[in-house]
Design an enzyme around this catalytic site. Sequence first.
Site, PDB file in Angstrom:
ATOM      1  N   SER A 201      77.918  76.097  59.486  1.00 55.03           N
ATOM      2  CA  SER A 201      76.876  76.164  60.494  1.00 55.03           C
ATOM      3  C   SER A 201      76.961  75.015  61.492  1.00 55.03           C
ATOM      4  O   SER A 201      76.547  75.145  62.640  1.00 55.03           O
ATOM      5  CB  SER A 201      75.508  76.174  59.817  1.00 55.03           C
ATOM      6  OG  SER A 201      75.506  75.218  58.800  1.00 55.03           O
ATOM      7  N   PHE A 202      77.532  73.885  61.083  1.00 51.20           N
ATOM      8  CA  PHE A 202      77.568  72.775  62.035  1.00 51.20           C
ATOM      9  C   PHE A 202      78.966  72.251  62.319  1.00 51.20           C
ATOM     10  O   PHE A 202      79.135  71.306  63.069  1.00 51.20           O
ATOM     11  CB  PHE A 202      76.659  71.638  61.563  1.00 51.20           C
ATOM     12  CG  PHE A 202      77.185  70.916  60.365  1.00 51.20           C
ATOM     13  CD1 PHE A 202      78.017  69.821  60.509  1.00 51.20           C
ATOM     14  CD2 PHE A 202      76.838  71.311  59.083  1.00 51.20           C
ATOM     15  CE1 PHE A 202      78.502  69.147  59.413  1.00 51.20           C
ATOM     16  CE2 PHE A 202      77.317  70.647  57.982  1.00 51.20           C
ATOM     17  CZ  PHE A 202      78.158  69.560  58.143  1.00 51.20           C
ATOM     18  N   VAL A 204      83.522  73.149  62.486  1.00 51.53           N
ATOM     19  CA  VAL A 204      84.689  74.031  62.353  1.00 51.53           C
ATOM     20  C   VAL A 204      85.778  73.216  61.683  1.00 51.53           C
ATOM     21  O   VAL A 204      86.018  72.063  62.052  1.00 51.53           O
ATOM     22  CB  VAL A 204      85.182  74.500  63.754  1.00 51.53           C
ATOM     23  CG1 VAL A 204      86.301  75.516  63.604  1.00 51.53           C
ATOM     24  CG2 VAL A 204      84.032  75.081  64.555  1.00 51.53           C
ATOM     25  N   LYS A 242      87.301  68.169  60.387  1.00 51.92           N
ATOM     26  CA  LYS A 242      86.107  68.976  60.667  1.00 51.92           C
ATOM     27  C   LYS A 242      85.542  68.544  62.013  1.00 51.92           C
ATOM     28  O   LYS A 242      85.180  67.375  62.218  1.00 51.92           O
ATOM     29  CB  LYS A 242      85.054  68.791  59.574  1.00 51.92           C
ATOM     30  CG  LYS A 242      83.863  69.726  59.743  1.00 51.92           C
ATOM     31  CD  LYS A 242      82.816  69.548  58.634  1.00 51.92           C
ATOM     32  CE  LYS A 242      83.107  70.394  57.433  1.00 51.92           C
ATOM     33  NZ  LYS A 242      82.004  70.406  56.443  1.00 51.92           N
ATOM     34  N   ASP A 364      75.059  72.466  47.263  1.00 54.84           N
ATOM     35  CA  ASP A 364      75.848  73.608  47.747  1.00 54.84           C
ATOM     36  C   ASP A 364      77.050  73.824  46.824  1.00 54.84           C
ATOM     37  O   ASP A 364      78.176  74.014  47.285  1.00 54.84           O
ATOM     38  CB  ASP A 364      76.293  73.333  49.192  1.00 54.84           C
ATOM     39  CG  ASP A 364      76.633  74.617  49.938  1.00 54.84           C
ATOM     40  OD1 ASP A 364      76.355  75.715  49.406  1.00 54.84           O
ATOM     41  OD2 ASP A 364      77.186  74.523  51.052  1.00 54.84           O
TER      42      ASP A 364
HETATM   43  N1  ATP Z   1      89.947  67.880  51.534  1.00 61.22           N
HETATM   44  C1  ATP Z   1      90.276  69.175  51.613  1.00 61.22           C
HETATM   45  N2  ATP Z   1      91.476  69.570  51.171  1.00 61.22           N
HETATM   46  C2  ATP Z   1      91.839  70.858  51.263  1.00 61.22           C
HETATM   47  N3  ATP Z   1      91.085  71.822  51.798  1.00 61.22           N
HETATM   48  C3  ATP Z   1      89.880  71.492  52.265  1.00 61.22           C
HETATM   49  C4  ATP Z   1      89.404  70.156  52.198  1.00 61.22           C
HETATM   50  N4  ATP Z   1      88.188  70.106  52.766  1.00 61.22           N
HETATM   51  C5  ATP Z   1      87.905  71.351  53.161  1.00 61.22           C
HETATM   52  N5  ATP Z   1      88.898  72.190  52.863  1.00 61.22           N
HETATM   53  C6  ATP Z   1      88.987  73.613  53.177  1.00 61.22           C
HETATM   54  O1  ATP Z   1      88.153  73.876  54.285  1.00 61.22           O
HETATM   55  C7  ATP Z   1      87.166  74.850  53.964  1.00 61.22           C
HETATM   56  C8  ATP Z   1      85.882  74.546  54.685  1.00 61.22           C
HETATM   57  O2  ATP Z   1      85.469  73.237  54.375  1.00 61.22           O
HETATM   58  P1  ATP Z   1      83.923  72.862  54.252  1.00 61.22           P
HETATM   59  O3  ATP Z   1      83.310  73.715  53.224  1.00 61.22           O
HETATM   60  O4  ATP Z   1      83.812  71.409  54.110  1.00 61.22           O
HETATM   61  O5  ATP Z   1      83.430  73.272  55.688  1.00 61.22           O
HETATM   62  P2  ATP Z   1      82.108  73.976  56.163  1.00 61.22           P
HETATM   63  O6  ATP Z   1      82.090  73.831  57.623  1.00 61.22           O
HETATM   64  O7  ATP Z   1      80.948  73.478  55.437  1.00 61.22           O
HETATM   65  O8  ATP Z   1      82.379  75.441  55.755  1.00 61.22           O
HETATM   66  P3  ATP Z   1      81.474  76.405  54.877  1.00 61.22           P
HETATM   67  O9  ATP Z   1      80.118  76.382  55.474  1.00 61.22           O
HETATM   68  O10 ATP Z   1      82.197  77.701  54.996  1.00 61.22           O
HETATM   69  O11 ATP Z   1      81.475  75.859  53.473  1.00 61.22           O
HETATM   70  C9  ATP Z   1      87.051  74.791  52.464  1.00 61.22           C
HETATM   71  O12 ATP Z   1      86.602  75.985  51.917  1.00 61.22           O
HETATM   72  C10 ATP Z   1      88.471  74.486  52.060  1.00 61.22           C
HETATM   73  O13 ATP Z   1      89.259  75.658  52.057  1.00 61.22           O
END
Ligand code: ATP
Length: 551
Positions: A201-202, A204, A242, A364
């Site tokens: 949500s916040f 990419v 991110k 979460d």
């Molecule tokens: N340190 C990491 N190493 C490998 N993959 C990662 C790592 N951090 C994040 N990811 C990958 O990126 C995806 C999204 O990361 P994250 O959950 O932090 O983002 P988000 O913006 O909160 O997404 P969502 O709301 O879908 O959970 C994870 O599901 C994972 O596949």
Amino acid sequence: MASSLLLPRATFPTTKHHHPTTVLHFAACKPHPHRLIRCDAAADDTASGDGWSSLLDEIRGSLQADDSSIPDDLLSAPPPVTVPDTQILLGADQSPPPPPPMPPIRDDLLAALHLDATNPLARAAGDAISRLESLPDTQRWALLAIAAATYIYLTARPGVLSGAIDAYLLSPLQLALDTVLGRRSLKMSDFVVGERIGEGSFGVVYAGAVVPKGGAAPERRVGKAKTRLEMDDRYKEKVILKKIKVGTTGAKECGDYEEWFNYRVARAAPESCAEFLGSFVADKTKSEFVKGGKWLVWKFEGDRTLANYMSDRNFPFNLEGLMFGRTVQGLDSTSRAALVVKQVMRQLVTSLKRIHGTGIVHRDIKPSNLVVTRRGQVKLIDFGAATDLRIGKNYVPDRALLDPDYCPPELYVLPEETPQPPAEPIAAILSPILWQLNSPDLFDMYSAGIVLMQMASPMLRSPSGLKNFNSELKAAGYDLNRWRENTRRRTDLQILDLDSGRGWDLATKLISQRGANKRGRLTAAAALRHPYFLLGGDQAAAVLSKLSLSK
Ligand SMILES: Nc1ncnc2c1ncn2[C@@H]1O[C@H](COP(=O)(O)OP(=O)(O)OP(=O)(O)O)[C@@H](O)[C@H]1O
């Protein structure tokens, strides 16, 4: 009121033996505010009349006392020499007796503790112990009880004492160290951004890599020609980036919280979470970068999450090699599957125990937020919804940040009527009471229970299967046993029924209502003591695999 003064022996040149001090007691009463009422002198000091007169002269000289405070007859009446440590009462003073002299510092104790007796801290400790020993028994026990109660309170979850150490010592140290190592000065040009792998949500999320030192950023290819970074061996150091959305309400705040939590867990539970490398702000607008937009960066921990593994028909056998180095020999497939599930669960609950121990509730927990490393470690990611209930960080009373599929029925970590947190130090001092009353950590434990059910039962792994399970569970009043009796689907729960149903018992103690006493679920620490984890076949397999790998 009487007071006493210790005069070091060195101030009395006429006395020369082994007693270190002569103690003079004074009455602070009018008209003589320093009226000498008693002198505890060592026998050696008074061994001769000459010595005594000189002593009194010295006293008068040192104190510049009014002569009248020392009766004249004293000068002509040296004390008896036969009584050791002679005590002479001067004047007809009716003041209450002075407090007993300070007991000697316990040099023997300092020696036993290998403490240097000349060290001021060690001497202060010895001094405190000596004072304690000189107290009457009742006072001593009362003091000890207060000290023990204070220690228990300060170290009870979520740990006021360790929190203070973290906030006032470790955090500034981490900042200083990161600054020296250049970790807090990341720049946009340090990274190359690859494919987009998720959007929340916040933010990419992108795969990315560190631009090698000295090497200019190689030209990025876009569109169809874009090479997957992991295939490109110019980039050795893979990262996850991110991008915090610009212009989305609350996104900046959430990004700042996520950054804060990542630094915090990097200190509190580094082995449980993806390694956080830092953040930077884009200095120009170019492809994915928007000038002024914030980016968070992590080490790339592995290319699949538990959700990715679970979506594969071969789960949990697709994790067996990672967890145990090879196929576990001598067991049927159900037992092998159960070992993998138990190992993932053990790692998840251990990580939860670590973060809960520092006051953090993740809020979460779900398979897509558990990244599996190439060495079979299960690490927590995505602290965007986490809250630190030791100081009230990212806690807004009526805000629920949740994934409904994994969220417990109470919806909030704390009752909605809990007020806004006060200033951080006050919130920290009150936090053990808050934890005792509300056990907010049980929020994550419910989600962990759902993850266990999904791992154990293929039917619950699909989004529709999970939704169905959740609505049936709700109808059963969040009572897993009742759900099992009433479900219309034939759910395969063999893995949990092994070993007399220990896994099932654990699941029922994680997935439940909180009840009036706000407990009703196992904490992470209690879950790790559950018989399910005590039979450590998964641990034995993991250790054996490490031993064989290290050969
Ligand atoms: N340190 C990491 N190493 C490998 N993959 C990662 C790592 N951090 C994040 N990811 C990958 O990126 C995806 C999204 O990361 P994250 O959950 O932090 O983002 P988000 O913006 O909160 O997404 P969502 O709301 O879908 O959970 C994870 O599901 C994972 O596949």
